[in-house]
Each structure stands twice: as C-alpha cells, then as structure tokens.
Design a protein around this motif. Structure first.
Motif, short mmCIF file in Angstrom:
data_model
loop_
_atom_site.label_atom_id
_atom_site.label_comp_id
_atom_site.label_asym_id
_atom_site.label_seq_id
_atom_site.Cartn_x
_atom_site.Cartn_y
_atom_site.Cartn_z
N VAL A 574 0.82 -1.21 0.00
CA VAL A 574 0.00 0.00 0.00
C VAL A 574 0.86 1.26 0.00
O VAL A 574 0.64 2.19 -0.78
N LEU A 575 1.86 1.30 0.87
CA LEU A 575 2.67 2.50 1.02
C LEU A 575 3.95 2.48 0.20
O LEU A 575 4.68 3.47 0.19
N ALA A 576 4.28 1.36 -0.45
CA ALA A 576 5.41 1.26 -1.37
C ALA A 576 6.74 1.48 -0.68
O ALA A 576 7.13 2.60 -0.38
N SER A 577 7.46 0.39 -0.41
CA SER A 577 8.75 0.46 0.25
C SER A 577 9.81 1.03 -0.69
O SER A 577 9.89 0.63 -1.85
N PRO A 578 10.62 1.95 -0.26
CA PRO A 578 11.69 2.51 -1.11
C PRO A 578 12.69 1.46 -1.55
O PRO A 578 13.21 1.53 -2.64
N LEU A 579 12.96 0.48 -0.69
CA LEU A 579 13.94 -0.54 -1.07
C LEU A 579 13.39 -1.41 -2.18
O LEU A 579 14.12 -1.88 -3.04
N ALA A 580 12.08 -1.66 -2.14
CA ALA A 580 11.50 -2.53 -3.15
C ALA A 580 11.46 -1.85 -4.52
O ALA A 580 11.56 -2.49 -5.55
N CYS A 581 11.31 -0.53 -4.54
CA CYS A 581 11.17 0.18 -5.81
C CYS A 581 12.39 1.04 -6.13
O CYS A 581 12.31 1.97 -6.92
N ALA A 582 13.50 0.78 -5.46
CA ALA A 582 14.70 1.60 -5.68
C ALA A 582 15.21 1.39 -7.10
O ALA A 582 15.32 0.27 -7.57
N LYS A 583 15.54 2.47 -7.74
CA LYS A 583 16.06 2.38 -9.10
C LYS A 583 17.54 2.08 -9.08
O LYS A 583 18.23 2.36 -8.13
N ALA A 584 18.00 1.51 -10.13
CA ALA A 584 19.42 1.15 -10.20
C ALA A 584 20.31 2.38 -10.22
O ALA A 584 21.46 2.33 -9.82
N THR A 585 19.76 3.52 -10.68
CA THR A 585 20.59 4.72 -10.74
C THR A 585 20.80 5.35 -9.38
O THR A 585 21.67 6.20 -9.22
N GLN A 586 19.97 4.97 -8.40
CA GLN A 586 20.11 5.53 -7.07
C GLN A 586 21.15 4.74 -6.30
O GLN A 586 20.84 3.76 -5.63
N GLU A 587 22.39 5.14 -6.44
CA GLU A 587 23.47 4.43 -5.78
C GLU A 587 23.45 4.67 -4.28
O GLU A 587 23.11 5.76 -3.82
N LYS A 588 23.81 3.64 -3.57
CA LYS A 588 23.90 3.68 -2.11
C LYS A 588 22.60 4.14 -1.44
O LYS A 588 22.61 4.88 -0.48
N GLU A 589 21.48 3.69 -2.02
CA GLU A 589 20.20 3.97 -1.37
C GLU A 589 20.15 3.29 0.00
O GLU A 589 19.56 3.81 0.94
N TRP A 590 20.81 2.13 0.10
CA TRP A 590 20.84 1.41 1.38
C TRP A 590 21.56 2.22 2.45
O TRP A 590 21.25 2.11 3.65
N ALA A 591 22.54 3.05 2.03
CA ALA A 591 23.28 3.85 3.01
C ALA A 591 22.37 4.89 3.66
O ALA A 591 22.46 5.14 4.88
N LEU A 592 21.47 5.49 2.88
CA LEU A 592 20.54 6.44 3.46
C LEU A 592 19.55 5.74 4.39
O LEU A 592 19.20 6.27 5.45
N VAL A 593 19.09 4.56 3.98
CA VAL A 593 18.19 3.79 4.84
C VAL A 593 18.89 3.44 6.15
O VAL A 593 18.32 3.56 7.24
N LYS A 594 20.14 3.03 6.05
CA LYS A 594 20.90 2.69 7.26
C LYS A 594 21.11 3.93 8.12
O LYS A 594 21.04 3.85 9.36
N SER A 595 21.34 5.08 7.50
CA SER A 595 21.54 6.30 8.26
C SER A 595 20.29 6.67 9.07
O SER A 595 20.38 6.98 10.26
N VAL A 596 19.12 6.60 8.43
CA VAL A 596 17.87 6.93 9.14
C VAL A 596 17.56 5.87 10.19
O VAL A 596 17.06 6.18 11.28
#
Length: 719
Positions: A574-596
């Motif tokens: 329903v709310l769409a997880s950022p990790l599930a829909c992360a684009k390949a161009t968004q490098e180190k998206e996991w780093a921001l998730v880990k930071s928060v």
C-alpha cells in the motif's frame, strides 16, 4: 599599482574561522569507523569492569542510625508469636472451606493487643493486555464475571497508633498468608510479625503508625497487596462495580468475633487508614531448609526496573549481618558462576590489578577472581530482572505508589522444630524491630541515597554515574555513523551526476542535484516510518489474539507470526517500500536507509534509558553492533577480502541473535538448557510482560523488531 593592489587585498573578506567543535565533529564523522570500533570495545569492556568498580554500600541518611539501640524484643514476645503459630497450624482453624477461621484468629490476636482491626474484602482481577494501560497500575484488569462467595479475598489489617506521632506517617509490615493452603513457613512469618507487633504496642518511642497487613495470597501475593493499596490510596465511594458481600453469609460472620462486638471495640467494618507510608517490609519464611547457615534473601526489583532507596537495603543488610548473624543473599544468575571464560576474565583483571599495585601501591584496583565471578553473576541478575520490568515480589505494588519497599525471605538452616523455631522468631523479630526503629527515626522520606543502581553483592553497588558510561560508549558511534553515511551517500551521487570535464554540465546539474539530494532521505525516512508503524501494529495484535477462546500458547504464537507477516506485506504494497522500488541509478540507497535507521535506534535507546536503563543497556548490546555492521551481502561477496568475509559472517550471526524470539530462546537455553525450549514459551513470556505492563514489551515491539527488519532489508538489498 601598489595602492591598487593594497586596496584589492583590503577589500577581500577574511575567511570565517571554523569553530573547534565543528572541526572535532568533522574529524569524528570522517573517522567514524575507527570511532565506532573504539567506542563499542570500550563500552563492552566498561560493562565487564562494573563489578571491579563497585563501591561498598554505606548509610547516607544519618538519622537512620541502625543498631544504635539495643533490641527490646524478648522471649515473652517470642512465646506470644509461638502461640499464634500453634493456633494457626491447628487443624481446627482450617475446618472452613473459605479459611475464615484463620482470619478470625489473627484478628482476635490483634484486638487483644489493643490494635485497630478491620477486614478488607476484594475480588481477584484478571490481568489482561490493554495497549493504553502501559506505565499505569499493573492490576488494572477487570473483575471475574463468574464470582462466588468462596472467591472473595480477605485481608486482615491491624493498625497501631503511634503515641508520639500525629498520624501523618506510617510503616507497613506485610505477611502473605493463604488460609486454605498455608505452610508452616507462612504461619511462622505471621508469628514473627505478631511478636514485633506485640512489642510495638508497648514502646513509647514510636513516632509513626504501624500497619500490619496479613495479605490473603490465595490469588497471589501481589494481587492481595495491590488490592489493599488501591483502596488505601484511591478510595471508592461507590460499590456498584463490586459484587454485593451481604449475600455471602461466611463473609458476614467475620464480624462476629468472640468477646468483641462491633460497636464496643476497636474492630470496624469500615476501611481503616493511617498516615502516608514511609516504607514497607514484606516478610516471608521458606519451608525448605538451607544446608549451611541461616540466610535472608532480599528482593527489591519492581515494575519497569524501579528500585527502592538503597538506604533501606543497607539498613537490612547491616542489621542482619552485624546484629543477627544472618547471611544476606541477593539473586544471581547461577549458570554464570560455573562459567570458565568469566573466571579467566576475572583472573586477567586480578593480574592487572597486581601489576597496577606494584607500579603505584596506593591504587586499590581489582578484586579476586572468585569475587569477580560472583559479582558479575549478581550484576547480571540485577540487570536482567530490572530489564524484565516485572516485580520480583509483592513489594512491587508499593513502588507503583512511590513507597520504598522490599521483600525479605528468611531461610532457616535446620528443620523448624521447637528450639530452632524460637531462634528464628527471636532473630527475625529483632531484625524487623531494628528496621522499623531506623525508619521511625526519619523525619522525611528516603531521599539521601541512590534510586538508580545495580547490585553486585548485598554490600556492593554500582551507581548510575558509573554504569551509564558503558551505555554512553555503546550508543556514542550511532549519530556519527549516521552522519557519515548521509554525507557519503550524497557525495557519491554528486560525483555520478554530469561530466566533470564540462563546466557547463556541472552548472546545469548542480542546482537540480542539490534539490534531489536534499530530499532523497525522505524516501528512506518513509521506509523507516512504515516499519515502525508495522511494529506498533505487531505490538497491538496480541490484544486481539488473546480474545480467541481455548487457544494454546503455541497456536497463539503462530497466529501472531502469520498476522505480522501479512500486515508487513500489506503495508509494503500500500505505502510502497523505497527498497523494493529503488532504481538502479540511485546508488547507495541502502546507506541512506541505514543512516535513518541508526538515527531512529539512537532515539529509541535514549528514550528507553530514561524509562528503564537495564532494557536500554541489553538492547544496545544486541542492536548497536547489528546496526553498525549492516551492509548488503552482495557487496561483501563481490569484494572477496578477508575483512568483507568476516563482516558477512558477523552480519549473519547478529541477524539471528538480534531477532527477539531467537534472543529469548538463546537466553532461556543458557539458563535452563536448550532441551526445555518450546515455541509457546515465547508467547507466555511476552504475555507476562504485557500482563505486568512492562515497558520492555513496547521496546521489543516498536524499537528492536523494526530495527531488525530494517537491518535485514539492508543485508538483502539489491545494489
């Protein structure tokens, strides 16, 4: 030309100087890995050093003056207590199915001493989970619907008015007693209390009223004491919510005491009160015999890690050891006493202490290895029971009203025949007399000593100023690592934007890139918010699962797991997880998730340390290493280095240990053996937490579990 050059130099603005604290912050953020390793290692080491740093207890309040007066309890008072024990153990006193005869005997003895006597009738309440009742009284359940006259609980209360007091303060002495299934130990505890009660009716130095509460423990010791305290502190002026006692003839017969009419004596049908409670003692005697010497065990932990003022424990310990020759015990985690690695660690600290003493003789550092092992076992027990947030005895009901109280349990060395019975009555009575006399000397409530402490032995403690160091060191790297990850993620995305060889490209993309980078963290914050919202839903599910009739603990646990998974999938879709829909161009998206995630964990641990420090300390030991080491497994597999391989193994191990059910079964296996573990045990443990309104339950559901889910999602993130 010279004048023009000097003018241009004077027109140039001087560069602003960076403040030292900003430089320090930049330095720590840029070296966050080294800071994390140093702080976490120092935090764990500081935790193991706590038994070494423990100080001897001392009496902070000079007015207490324990042992300054000779005990006045004589053999005559002991014989009076013996008479009560004989009458209570007489088979005729248990002829009634409701045990009313025993209550009549106790009330009659109180009346013979000239005390004010009353009966307090209460109905047992069912402890039920309710999400809005946390941090309130743990006995806020509802009364059983199918009640009968035999289901009444009856507390017998006797009050001595102080000859030198004004009725504004009181000391409470509690003796749990089950008239239907009473053992000899319970009768003996009543004998000790009665011998002290008979003495206090004769003394002239008493400045505080004395309340003797014989708590009917047929529905639990805590329930009886809590029911009386609710009526004492918050009186009810309507009986519409309680069953009518007039329909029960056995209850009405309580008022027909031999030789005493209601109107012509100090016996009253109404609820009797004294002054504000200065302290409370719960006295119990064990039926089992100890092998070596007479001991007395002290239980002090109350709800949500609350502890009584340390002076109260110090007075009991001093009088028991130095006046009555009793060995004082506090709870220990017994499996740690046989731990070989803990003994080796103690020997290392002992050797370091010898080296330090040889270098500087005045430095008194270190304790023997055996004392270190025993101190660590006691410290771990104190930390564990405070973290549970469940009271270890009926004294916990008093702490809910900010009254200092402890439970004393006497364990005799030999069988309780006539000779040794008199010895226990005399020594136990003089101990209670000494404690009451010390509290009677106080002109105000306990406040001089510590309320936040951990015990390493009955005579040693660790204060809040010492044990907070370990916790502070453990959580110190979290904000620095969060800032470092945020800066690293934004800088890497900045480098990937545009062509650095073309100035126009940098100019065109800079403003747009800054705008994107400044709001990218909102996607990660959205994920963290979703998972924490899911944690709140998971915490509320047991309220509905507990409504299912005839549901076993194993079945309830499986339903809980299934509903938790379904709710997570629903929120994700329903709310769409950022990790599930992360684009390949968004490098180190996991780093921001880990930071928060690290930021939310830091806030959660900080808040929990205010409510219950022990829970926050244990949670930090489980969560901080997992948060700091979390990294996509694919990156470590691609690297193929020894460091990445070790980090991968650590992530897998911590991912299993930090999962709440896994952590529970690991702890249960260490304490009771892994063969006794059952899936339903976790549900029963969690059920006990919410029944007692323990804040640890909320911490597990809304901080630890979401943290674990977020770290696992980072581990399996597709880079």
């Amino acid at each position: 030309m010279a004048e023009t050059k000097e003018k241009s130099l004077s027109d140039e603005k001087p560069k602003p100087r960076v403040r030292p604290i900003v430089r320090l912050g930049i330095f720590l953020i840029s070296h966050s890995f080294l800071v994390s390793v140093v702080c976490c290692t120092a935090g764990v080491l500081a935790l193991f050093l706590l038994p070494v740093l423990a100080k001897n207890t001392y009496i902070s309040e000079n007015a207490l003056m324990p042992g300054s007066a000779s005990p006045m309890l004589s053999n005559q008072h002991v014989s009076d207590g013996n008479r009560l024990v004989k009458d209570l153990t007489n088979p005729n006193s248990k002829s009634s199915e409701t045990g009313i005869e025993s209550h009549k005997i106790i009330a009659q003895y109180m009346l013979d001493l000239g005390a004010e006597v009353s009966f307090h009738k209460f109905h047992p309440q069912m402890n039920q989970f309710h999400p809005l009742h946390f941090f309130s009284s743990p006995v806020s359940g509802k009364i059983q619907e199918n009640y009968s006259c035999s289901s009444y609980g009856i507390n017998t209360v006797g009050i001595i008015r102080a000859p030198r007091g004004d009725g504004k303060e009181a000391i409470v002495l509690v003796t749990p007693y089950n008239a239907l299934k009473s053992g000899f130990g319970e009768a003996l505890s009543l004998g000790i209390a009665y011998s002290v009660f008979s003495l206090l009716t004769q003394v002239t130095w008493l400045a505080k009223d004395i309340i003797w509460l014989v708590a009917d423990s047929q529905y639990g010791e805590y329930a009886a004491v809590a029911a009386w305290l609710r009526e004492y502190q918050t009186p009810k002026f309507s009986s519409l919510s309680t069953p009518n006692a007039e329909m029960c003839p056995d209850v009405n017969n309580l008022f027909e005491l031999k030789g005493h009419s209601i109107s012509g004596s100090k016996f009253s049908n109404s609820f009797r009160r004294a002054g504000t409670m200065a302290a409370a003692l719960v006295l119990k005697v064990r039926d089992q015999n100890e092998q070596f010497e007479d001991t007395i065990s002290i239980y002090a932990e109350a709800s949500n890690g609350q502890m009584p003022n340390l002076d109260l424990i110090n007075v009991v310990n001093y009088l028991a050891v130095h006046r009555q020759g009793l060995r004082v015990n506090v709870e220990k985690l017994w499996p740690l006493l046989n731990s070989s690695w803990l003994k080796s660690l103690g020997e290392i600290f002992e050797s370091l202490a010898k080296v330090a003493k040889s270098l500087y003789p005045k430095w008194k550092f270190g304790i023997p290895a055996t004392e270190y092992v025993e101190g660590t076992a006691t410290l771990a027990s104190s930390l564990y029971y405070q973290a549970l947030g469940v009271p270890t005895g009926p004294h916990g009901a008093f702490r809910d009203y900010q009254v200092d109280a402890i439970t004393l349990e006497i364990s005799p060395k030999f069988s309780l025949d006539k000779v040794w019975r008199n010895d226990i009555l005399l020594r136990g009575g003089r101990l209670i007399e000494g404690v009451i006399r010390s509290v009677n000397n106080l002109l105000e409530k306990f406040h001089q000593s510590f309320f936040l402490y951990l015990l390493t032995s009955p005579s040693k403690f660790v204060s809040v100023g010492v044990y907070m160091i370990a916790f502070a060191l453990l959580i110190a790297p979290l904000p620095m690592v969060a800032a470092s990850l945020y800066v690293d993620a934004n800088s890497s995305s900045n480098c990937s934007k545009g062509d650095s060889s073309t100035p126009s490209a940098i100019t065109d993309t800079d403003e747009h890139g800054i705008a994107i980078r400044s709001w990218r963290w909102l996607n990660s914050a959205k994920l963290v918010f979703i998972v924490h919202l899911w944690g709140a839903i998971v915490s509320l599910l047991p309220y509905f699962i507990s409504q299912i009739p005839d549901c076993s603990p194993t079945t309830s646990f499986m339903i809980w797991v299934l509903l938790s998974i379904l709710s997570l999938l629903t929120l994700n879709s329903v709310l769409a997880s950022p990790l599930a829909c992360a684009k390949a161009t968004q490098e180190k998206e996991w780093a921001l998730v880990k930071s928060v995630t690290i930021s939310s964990v830091f806030i959660g641990l900080g808040l929990m340390s205010v409510i219950n420090f022990a829970t926050a300390e244990i949670g930090a030991l489980l969560m901080v290493p997992m948060c700091l080491l979390a990294r996509p497994l694919k990156l470590d597999v691609r690297a193929g280095t020894l460091r990445s391989f070790c980090r991968l193994i650590c992530n897998l191990v911590l991912g299993h240990i930090a999962f709440p059910p896994a952590a529970f079964f690991l702890l249960k296996g260490m304490l009771d053996g892994f063969g006794n573990a059952n899936v339903g045990d976790f549900w029963m443990w969690v059920e006990s937490l919410w029944a007692w309104n323990s804040a640890t339950y909320l911490f597990i559901g809304m901080v630890q579990l979401p943290c674990w889910v977020l770290c696992v999602s980072i581990l399996f993130h597709t880079c």
